[in-house]
Design a protein around this motif. Structure first.
Motif, PDB file in Angstrom:
ATOM      1  N   THR A  80     -91.212  57.631  53.066  1.00 44.19           N
ATOM      2  CA  THR A  80     -91.923  56.358  52.949  1.00 44.19           C
ATOM      3  C   THR A  80     -91.423  55.381  54.012  1.00 44.19           C
ATOM      4  O   THR A  80     -90.398  55.615  54.655  1.00 44.19           O
ATOM      5  CB  THR A  80     -91.704  55.717  51.569  1.00 44.19           C
ATOM      6  N   LYS A  81     -92.157  54.257  54.162  1.00 42.78           N
ATOM      7  CA  LYS A  81     -91.728  53.218  55.095  1.00 42.78           C
ATOM      8  C   LYS A  81     -90.336  52.715  54.730  1.00 42.78           C
ATOM      9  O   LYS A  81     -89.505  52.490  55.608  1.00 42.78           O
ATOM     10  CB  LYS A  81     -92.709  52.036  55.086  1.00 42.78           C
ATOM     11  N   ALA A  82     -90.087  52.539  53.434  1.00 43.49           N
ATOM     12  CA  ALA A  82     -88.778  52.054  52.991  1.00 43.49           C
ATOM     13  C   ALA A  82     -87.666  53.034  53.378  1.00 43.49           C
ATOM     14  O   ALA A  82     -86.596  52.616  53.834  1.00 43.49           O
ATOM     15  CB  ALA A  82     -88.786  51.813  51.487  1.00 43.49           C
ATOM     16  N   ASP A  83     -87.931  54.334  53.201  1.00 43.10           N
ATOM     17  CA  ASP A  83     -86.957  55.358  53.592  1.00 43.10           C
ATOM     18  C   ASP A  83     -86.664  55.283  55.091  1.00 43.10           C
ATOM     19  O   ASP A  83     -85.517  55.356  55.520  1.00 43.10           O
ATOM     20  CB  ASP A  83     -87.464  56.774  53.278  1.00 43.10           C
ATOM     21  N   LEU A  84     -87.728  55.156  55.872  1.00 41.45           N
ATOM     22  CA  LEU A  84     -87.592  55.125  57.322  1.00 41.45           C
ATOM     23  C   LEU A  84     -86.828  53.888  57.777  1.00 41.45           C
ATOM     24  O   LEU A  84     -85.922  53.981  58.611  1.00 41.45           O
ATOM     25  CB  LEU A  84     -88.983  55.167  57.970  1.00 41.45           C
TER      26      LEU A  84
END
Length: 90
Positions: free
Chosen positions: A38-42
């Motif tokens: 996800t964007k948050a992970d990235l």
């Protein structure tokens, strides 16, 4: 004598800092971003991107690397693709 020592120490410090390149390579960025779903992970893995382009639900996050760039394509919050660009140095 003290001035000469300070001058030499300053010169050594400048040379040491000049040899440091804090910008990671494409391979290092890809390795750090591996497994991000996800964007948050990235963002947690790599920090804020150096560039963001958005068209509807599609986002292109670009990270500058010492030897080019790495771009992640994100669709509806899901990381779908990563790709590298050539060196920007000429």
């Amino acid at each position: 004598m003290i001035e000469r020592r300070l001058f030499i120490a300053a010169g050594v410090a400048i040379l040491a800092l000049a040899g440091c390149d804090s910008t990671p390579s494409k391979a290092e960025i890809l390795k750090k971003g591996e497994g991000a779903k996800t964007k948050a992970d990235l963002e947690k893995a790599l920090g804020k991107p150096t560039g963001v382009d958005k068209v509807g639900p599609i986002e292109k996050w670009t990270y500058k690397a010492s030897d080019g760039s790495v771009t992640y394509i994100i669709v509806a919050d899901q990381v779908t693709l990563d790709m590298t660009g050539g060196s920007e140095k000429k």
